[in-house]
Enzyme design. Structure first.
Site, PDB file in Angstrom:
ATOM      1  N   HIS A 105       5.802   2.754  -3.610  1.00  0.00           N
ATOM      2  CA  HIS A 105       4.998   1.704  -4.314  1.00  0.00           C
ATOM      3  C   HIS A 105       5.284   1.991  -5.764  1.00  0.00           C
ATOM      4  CE1 HIS A 105       2.384   2.567  -0.802  1.00  0.00           C
ATOM      5  NE2 HIS A 105       2.120   1.266  -0.665  1.00  0.00           N
TER       6      HIS A 105
ATOM      7  N   ASP B 191       3.476   4.872  -7.174  1.00  0.00           N
ATOM      8  CA  ASP B 191       3.709   6.373  -6.597  1.00  0.00           C
ATOM      9  C   ASP B 191       4.839   6.929  -7.615  1.00  0.00           C
ATOM     10  OD1 ASP B 191       2.590   5.395  -4.531  1.00  0.00           O
ATOM     11  OD2 ASP B 191       4.197   5.098  -3.364  1.00  0.00           O
TER      12      ASP B 191
HETATM   13  C1  XLS Z   1      -1.310   1.308   4.579  1.00  0.00           C
HETATM   14  C2  XLS Z   1       0.014   0.992   4.710  1.00  0.00           C
HETATM   15  C3  XLS Z   1       0.816   1.076   3.497  1.00  0.00           C
HETATM   16  C4  XLS Z   1       2.107   0.372   3.328  1.00  0.00           C
HETATM   17  C5  XLS Z   1       2.711   0.255   1.913  1.00  0.00           C
HETATM   18  O1  XLS Z   1      -1.883   1.460   5.783  1.00  0.00           O
HETATM   19  O2  XLS Z   1       0.497   1.638   5.934  1.00  0.00           O
HETATM   20  O3  XLS Z   1       1.156   2.509   3.096  1.00  0.00           O
HETATM   21  O4  XLS Z   1       3.011   0.788   4.337  1.00  0.00           O
HETATM   22  O5  XLS Z   1       1.913  -0.456   1.205  1.00  0.00           O
END
Ligand code: XLS
Ligand code: CA
Ligand code: CA
Length: 436
Positions: free
Chosen positions: A100, A103
């Site tokens: 993300h 991140d």
């Molecule tokens: C949350 C999601 C998230 C997505 C990406 O439950 O798994 O981490 O994979 O935003």
């Protein structure tokens, strides 16, 4: 500087090895059904869990130290995470990563500052990618953490927040393209509702579709040729999320003409939260030509939330790989959207988690290939529907038969037979025979 100096490289040692820092099944060059294991299984590291999550939960502080020797929320820390991440992936032989926007760098109050940080860190990541050959599987924008998104991003009631979301998507797409990402994910974390009393569902869904359309147009304009993904999840954080499951998301994409640009990113834990098996979500995506990528983790059926565990269930992994092989493989990969349990808090545990997951999928691949080569399940299914191969069945499939014709057939034949047995236990026996 090495962050994980207790290990040089995780090697394949074979199934009898007792070395927990070695693979027992993942042998990257082993050929299965004509393809190398590493090609069947493009594994990816999740930036957020592996380099970020330190065990914070609703009841307590973090237990794992992910400072990597730097002060958190600084660019020095962002760079240390890059160094640690690339060392970690190289040592495990993981060839991709997912991220993300937030991140990668600390988010500033001013999005211009955040964006400049993203430019800087992505330059650094690119260098590391060239050095190691590691690639980007997908990128995404975090449109759920910032309080601005409390009423959603594409589904927000605020036109200003909607623009803010657009700015984040635009930048996340720029960075994904810069890093050569194969995909771009929309996970609708806050795209849903708590109460219908304060929600215009039609309005919100149309606005989400508009935002996705703008993202596709922009992405194609800047040369993104990969897939956009929806990652379905029924709930958490919202009570009801619009991308409930694959069937719902596929219907949404078709309704708004987005189905040519989007596929599914199926997460195992989200499937079970929706009351489905992981295999069900994969099958529904595959038969609609929309099985794109997988978030390879595992939930806990006794808990009603998203536990994001490292997958260890070899049976589930086998069924997953069975679907993936039948679908002709993924255009995306297997992202370990998984985190260590809170008390598993050392750097060694990060390795144990990923080795467990990689080996589970490698074993799943080996066993799924054996099931397919064995052929008895395919043969059963072929036979099960064989009444549609000739006679009246063939007429039905040709699309020429009318209701009157079928009725006349039934009346004349006085259909008295029941279909043959479904043989579920026989088929389950075959699977167990092959697995154990
Ligand atoms: C949350 C999601 C998230 C997505 C990406 O439950 O798994 O981490 O994979 O935003
Ligand atoms: Ca996920
Ligand atoms: Ca999840």
């Amino acid at each position: 500087m090495a962050y994980f100096d207790f290990i040089e490289k995780v090697n394949f040692e074979g199934k009898d090895s007792k070395n927990a820092l070695a693979f027992r099944y993942y042998d990257k060059d082993r050929v299965i059904l004509g393809k190398k294991m590493s090609e069947h299984l493009p594994f990816a590291m999740a930036w957020w869990h592996t380099l970020g999550a330190c065990g914070v939960d609703m009841f307590g502080a973090g237990t794992a130290d992910k400072s990597f020797g730097s002060e958190k929320a600084t660019m020095a820390h962002a760079k240390a995470k890059v160094d640690a991440g690339f060392e970690f992936m190289s040592k495990l032989g993981i060839e991709y990563f997912c991220f993300h926007d937030v991140d990668l760098v600390p988010e500033d109050e001013d999005i211009n500052v955040t964006n400049a940080r993203l430019d800087e860190i992505s330059d650094y990541i690119l260098l590391k990618m060239k050095e190691t050959g590691i690639k980007c599987l997908w990128g995404t924008a975090n449109m759920f953490g910032n309080p601005k998104f409390m009423n959603g991003a594409g589904s927000t009631n605020s036109a200003e927040v909607y623009c803010f979301a657009a700015a984040q998507i635009k930048k996340a797409l720029d960075i994904t393209v810069k890093l050569g990402g194969k995909g771009y994910v929309f996970w609708g974390g806050r795209e849903g509702y708590e109460s219908l009393l304060n929600t215009d569902v039609r309005f919100e869904q149309e606005n989400i579709a508009r935002l996705m359309k703008m993202a596709v147009d922009y992405g194609r304009k800047i040369g993104f040729t990969g897939d956009f993904y929806i990652e379905p999840k029924p709930k958490e954080p919202m009570k009801h999320q619009y991308d409930f499951d694959a069937a719902t998301a596929i219907g949404f994409l078709r309704q708004y003409g987005l189905d040519k640009d989007f596929k599914m990113n199926i997460e195992a834990n989200h499937a079970t939260l929706a009351g489905h098996t992981f295999q069900h979500e994969l099958r529904i995506s595959a038969i609609n030509g929309m099985l794109g990528s997988i978030d390879a983790n595992q939930g806990d059926l006794l808990l009603g939330w998203d536990t994001d565990e490292f997958p260890f269930d070899a049976y589930e992994a086998t069924m997953c790989m069975y679907e993936v092989i039948k679908a002709g493989g993924l255009t995306g990969g297997f992202n370990f959207d998984a985190k260590n349990r809170r008390p598993s808090n050392t750097p060694e545990d990060m390795f144990y988690g990923h080795i467990l997951a990689m080996d589970t999928f490698a074993l799943g691949l080996i066993k799924a290939a054996e099931i397919i080569e064995d052929g008895r399940i395919d043969a059963f299914i072929e036979e099960k529907y064989s009444s549609f191969k000739e006679g009246i069945g063939e007429r039905i499939l040709s699309g020429e038969a009318t209701l009157e014709e079928l009725s006349a057939y039934a009346l004349e034949k006085k259909v008295t037979t029941n279909p043959a047995s479904g043989r579920q236990e026989y088929l389950q026996t075959i699977v167990n025979q092959i697995l154990f």
